[in-house]
Design a protein around this motif. Structure first.
Motif, PDB file in Angstrom:
ATOM      1  N   LEU A 131       3.414   8.117   2.063  1.00  0.00           N
ATOM      2  CA  LEU A 131       2.783   7.213   2.562  1.00  0.00           C
ATOM      3  C   LEU A 131       1.617   7.573   3.552  1.00  0.00           C
ATOM      4  CD1 LEU A 131       1.944   4.193   3.153  1.00  0.00           C
ATOM      5  CD2 LEU A 131       3.619   4.004   4.697  1.00  0.00           C
ATOM      6  N   GLU A 132       2.270   8.452   4.490  1.00  0.00           N
ATOM      7  CA  GLU A 132       1.287   9.103   5.445  1.00  0.00           C
ATOM      8  C   GLU A 132      -0.021  10.011   4.680  1.00  0.00           C
ATOM      9  OE1 GLU A 132       1.099   8.589   8.523  1.00  0.00           O
ATOM     10  OE2 GLU A 132       2.829   6.974   8.381  1.00  0.00           O
ATOM     11  N   SER A 133       0.387  10.258   3.619  1.00  0.00           N
ATOM     12  CA  SER A 133      -0.723  11.404   3.141  1.00  0.00           C
ATOM     13  C   SER A 133      -1.810  10.421   2.272  1.00  0.00           C
ATOM     14  CB  SER A 133       0.117  12.135   2.102  1.00  0.00           C
ATOM     15  OG  SER A 133       0.637  11.557   0.933  1.00  0.00           O
ATOM     16  N   ILE A 134      -1.416   9.204   2.080  1.00  0.00           N
ATOM     17  CA  ILE A 134      -2.453   8.510   1.227  1.00  0.00           C
ATOM     18  C   ILE A 134      -3.198   7.271   2.282  1.00  0.00           C
ATOM     19  CG2 ILE A 134      -1.384   8.702  -0.809  1.00  0.00           C
ATOM     20  CD1 ILE A 134      -0.692   5.567  -0.599  1.00  0.00           C
ATOM     21  N   ARG A 135      -2.555   7.139   3.429  1.00  0.00           N
ATOM     22  CA  ARG A 135      -3.180   6.164   4.141  1.00  0.00           C
ATOM     23  C   ARG A 135      -4.612   6.302   4.532  1.00  0.00           C
ATOM     24  NH1 ARG A 135       0.768   3.932   9.143  1.00  0.00           N
ATOM     25  NH2 ARG A 135       1.401   2.166   7.899  1.00  0.00           N
ATOM     26  N   GLY A 136      -5.038   7.488   4.657  1.00  0.00           N
ATOM     27  CA  GLY A 136      -6.538   7.661   5.369  1.00  0.00           C
ATOM     28  C   GLY A 136      -7.314   7.549   4.154  1.00  0.00           C
ATOM     29  N   GLN A 137      -6.755   7.364   2.846  1.00  0.00           N
ATOM     30  CA  GLN A 137      -7.759   7.277   1.562  1.00  0.00           C
ATOM     31  C   GLN A 137      -7.622   5.923   0.739  1.00  0.00           C
ATOM     32  OE1 GLN A 137      -7.010  10.926  -0.958  1.00  0.00           O
ATOM     33  NE2 GLN A 137      -5.446  11.297   0.755  1.00  0.00           N
ATOM     34  N   VAL A 138      -6.881   4.977   1.694  1.00  0.00           N
ATOM     35  CA  VAL A 138      -6.674   3.640   0.928  1.00  0.00           C
ATOM     36  C   VAL A 138      -8.107   3.009   0.686  1.00  0.00           C
ATOM     37  CG1 VAL A 138      -5.698   1.367   1.183  1.00  0.00           C
ATOM     38  CG2 VAL A 138      -4.532   3.488   1.636  1.00  0.00           C
ATOM     39  N   PRO A 139      -8.415   2.401  -0.333  1.00  0.00           N
ATOM     40  CA  PRO A 139      -9.512   1.480  -0.505  1.00  0.00           C
ATOM     41  C   PRO A 139      -9.724   0.460   0.330  1.00  0.00           C
ATOM     42  CG  PRO A 139      -8.631   2.215  -2.739  1.00  0.00           C
ATOM     43  CD  PRO A 139      -7.578   2.524  -1.661  1.00  0.00           C
ATOM     44  N   SER A 140     -10.787   0.214   0.718  1.00  0.00           N
ATOM     45  CA  SER A 140     -11.140  -1.129   1.611  1.00  0.00           C
ATOM     46  C   SER A 140     -10.596  -2.401   0.736  1.00  0.00           C
ATOM     47  CB  SER A 140     -12.652  -1.286   1.801  1.00  0.00           C
ATOM     48  OG  SER A 140     -12.954  -2.377   2.439  1.00  0.00           O
ATOM     49  N   GLY A 141     -10.169  -3.258   1.651  1.00  0.00           N
ATOM     50  CA  GLY A 141      -9.357  -4.309   0.829  1.00  0.00           C
ATOM     51  C   GLY A 141      -8.009  -4.291   0.522  1.00  0.00           C
ATOM     52  N   TYR A 142      -7.423  -2.923   0.774  1.00  0.00           N
ATOM     53  CA  TYR A 142      -6.013  -2.816   0.485  1.00  0.00           C
ATOM     54  C   TYR A 142      -5.276  -2.453   1.601  1.00  0.00           C
ATOM     55  CZ  TYR A 142      -7.043  -3.041  -4.804  1.00  0.00           C
ATOM     56  OH  TYR A 142      -7.195  -3.845  -5.819  1.00  0.00           O
ATOM     57  N   VAL A 143      -4.031  -2.524   1.515  1.00  0.00           N
ATOM     58  CA  VAL A 143      -3.001  -2.041   2.593  1.00  0.00           C
ATOM     59  C   VAL A 143      -2.060  -1.068   1.766  1.00  0.00           C
ATOM     60  CG1 VAL A 143      -3.373  -3.649   4.282  1.00  0.00           C
ATOM     61  CG2 VAL A 143      -1.708  -3.901   2.530  1.00  0.00           C
ATOM     62  N   ALA A 144      -1.392  -0.099   2.156  1.00  0.00           N
ATOM     63  CA  ALA A 144      -0.433   0.815   1.715  1.00  0.00           C
ATOM     64  C   ALA A 144       0.793   0.705   2.555  1.00  0.00           C
ATOM     65  CB  ALA A 144      -0.967   2.234   1.366  1.00  0.00           C
ATOM     66  N   PHE A 145       2.065   0.753   1.723  1.00  0.00           N
ATOM     67  CA  PHE A 145       3.238   0.709   2.770  1.00  0.00           C
ATOM     68  C   PHE A 145       4.340   0.778   1.808  1.00  0.00           C
ATOM     69  CE2 PHE A 145       2.612  -3.769   0.950  1.00  0.00           C
ATOM     70  CZ  PHE A 145       3.865  -3.940   0.367  1.00  0.00           C
ATOM     71  N   VAL A 146       5.682   1.405   2.269  1.00  0.00           N
ATOM     72  CA  VAL A 146       6.951   1.482   1.650  1.00  0.00           C
ATOM     73  C   VAL A 146       7.574   0.015   1.571  1.00  0.00           C
ATOM     74  CG1 VAL A 146       8.945   2.691   1.507  1.00  0.00           C
ATOM     75  CG2 VAL A 146       7.150   3.880   2.698  1.00  0.00           C
ATOM     76  N   GLY A 147       7.682  -0.456   0.397  1.00  0.00           N
ATOM     77  CA  GLY A 147       8.215  -1.657   0.106  1.00  0.00           C
ATOM     78  C   GLY A 147       9.819  -1.857  -0.165  1.00  0.00           C
ATOM     79  N   THR A 148      10.301  -2.080  -1.151  1.00  0.00           N
ATOM     80  CA  THR A 148      11.354  -2.135  -1.584  1.00  0.00           C
ATOM     81  C   THR A 148      12.368  -0.980  -1.785  1.00  0.00           C
ATOM     82  OG1 THR A 148      11.294  -4.414  -2.804  1.00  0.00           O
ATOM     83  CG2 THR A 148      13.289  -3.024  -3.415  1.00  0.00           C
ATOM     84  N   THR A 149      13.408  -0.857  -0.776  1.00  0.00           N
ATOM     85  CA  THR A 149      14.166   0.278  -0.764  1.00  0.00           C
ATOM     86  C   THR A 149      15.716  -0.014  -1.276  1.00  0.00           C
ATOM     87  OG1 THR A 149      14.755   0.100   1.323  1.00  0.00           O
ATOM     88  CG2 THR A 149      12.916   1.534   1.074  1.00  0.00           C
ATOM     89  N   HIS A 150      16.029  -1.225  -1.210  1.00  0.00           N
ATOM     90  CA  HIS A 150      17.282  -1.653  -1.668  1.00  0.00           C
ATOM     91  C   HIS A 150      17.177  -2.653  -2.796  1.00  0.00           C
ATOM     92  CE1 HIS A 150      21.185  -3.970  -0.281  1.00  0.00           C
ATOM     93  NE2 HIS A 150      21.425  -3.040  -1.259  1.00  0.00           N
ATOM     94  N   ASN A 151      17.372  -1.940  -3.963  1.00  0.00           N
ATOM     95  CA  ASN A 151      16.947  -2.722  -5.271  1.00  0.00           C
ATOM     96  C   ASN A 151      18.128  -3.217  -5.693  1.00  0.00           C
ATOM     97  OD1 ASN A 151      16.480  -2.968  -7.948  1.00  0.00           O
ATOM     98  ND2 ASN A 151      14.413  -2.357  -7.486  1.00  0.00           N
ATOM     99  N   LEU A 152      18.053  -4.762  -5.955  1.00  0.00           N
ATOM    100  CA  LEU A 152      19.526  -5.299  -6.589  1.00  0.00           C
ATOM    101  C   LEU A 152      19.059  -5.826  -7.936  1.00  0.00           C
ATOM    102  CD1 LEU A 152      20.585  -7.456  -3.618  1.00  0.00           C
ATOM    103  CD2 LEU A 152      21.511  -5.149  -4.179  1.00  0.00           C
ATOM    104  N   ASP A 153      17.872  -5.506  -8.513  1.00  0.00           N
ATOM    105  CA  ASP A 153      17.668  -6.247 -10.054  1.00  0.00           C
ATOM    106  C   ASP A 153      18.732  -5.218 -10.807  1.00  0.00           C
ATOM    107  OD1 ASP A 153      16.338  -7.136 -12.005  1.00  0.00           O
ATOM    108  OD2 ASP A 153      14.573  -5.881 -11.756  1.00  0.00           O
ATOM    109  N   ASP A 154      18.604  -5.673 -12.153  1.00  0.00           N
ATOM    110  CA  ASP A 154      19.561  -5.175 -13.456  1.00  0.00           C
ATOM    111  C   ASP A 154      18.591  -4.898 -14.394  1.00  0.00           C
ATOM    112  OD1 ASP A 154      22.014  -4.752 -14.642  1.00  0.00           O
ATOM    113  OD2 ASP A 154      22.415  -6.828 -15.167  1.00  0.00           O
ATOM    114  N   PRO A 155      18.496  -3.541 -14.830  1.00  0.00           N
ATOM    115  CA  PRO A 155      19.241  -2.551 -14.012  1.00  0.00           C
ATOM    116  C   PRO A 155      18.849  -2.013 -12.607  1.00  0.00           C
ATOM    117  CG  PRO A 155      18.024  -1.649 -15.852  1.00  0.00           C
ATOM    118  CD  PRO A 155      17.977  -3.141 -15.894  1.00  0.00           C
TER     119      PRO A 155
END
Length: 201
Positions: free
Chosen positions: A67-91
């Motif tokens: 994430l830190e490596s791309i933050r300075g390059q994120v296009p205008s009008g977008y945000v970057a973040f780490v999202g779901t880390t605890h996935n309960l979907d099947d599979p």
């Protein structure tokens, strides 16, 4: 025979995966992570797909650095973040989502993640309002958010750290009651790391 070869060649051209245009969120995610880019990100522990943005799956232990490596390059009008880390979907999917989706500021990250604390009677908007107060007082940097979790860094330590630690506990009791054990330990962790892990069971 020539006609057949031309037909097959044309079919292959139609199904060939195209490279995303340079400077787009997809191209940036693909270039940095070397992973397949999905045209969605998830809420509700990976069970609900949200369209309009993009995500890749990366190892949890590498997610923040990527994430830190791309933050300075994120296009205008977008945000970057780490999202779901605890996935309960099947599979279930192993890893963390690195997300790029439409937004104007770091508080849109919480909205995009649909973070709430329903067991404590707090909506997404109420959580955001409290985080905005923290940001106005000493500055915060939200870098991860999902269904029940937010991670952020402090830009400066609060002047009255004991009072802020008590305030954190009232806002998010689980970080003490099911986490560090007491407010003094919470204060010590914040002072040492300059980071906050909010989690509502």
């Amino acid at each position: 025979m020539l006609a057949f070869l031309l037909a097959v060649s044309g079919l292959n051209a139609c199904v060939r995966t195209t490279t995303p245009p340079q400077g787009t969120p997809q191209a940036l995610l693909a270039a940095v992570t070397k992973s397949d880019v999905r045209d969605y990100w998830t809420n509700d522990f990976g069970r609900a797909k949200r369209t309009g943005g993009y995500s890749v799956i990366v190892p949890v232990e590498r997610a923040q650095a990527l994430l830190e490596s791309i933050r300075g390059q994120v296009p205008s009008g977008y945000v970057a973040f780490v999202g779901t880390t605890h996935n309960l979907d099947d599979p279930s999917i192993k890893g963390a989502e690195l997300v790029m989706a439409p937004g104007q500021d770091q508080f849109d990250i919480v909205r995009l993640a649909a973070t709430d604390a329903v067991n404590h009677g707090k909506t997404t908007d109420q959580i955001i309002e409290e985080l905005k107060r923290w940001d106005a007082q000493f500055g915060i940097d939200i870098w991860q958010a999902e269904t029940d979790t937010i991670q952020l860094k402090l830009k400066s330590l609060p002047e009255d750290l004991p009072a802020f630690s008590q305030r954190m506990y009232e806002f998010c009791p689980d970080i003490v009651d099911q986490g560090v054990g007491d407010i003094e330990s919470l204060q010590a962790a914040v002072e040492q790391d300059g980071a906050i892990f909010l989690w509502w069971d």
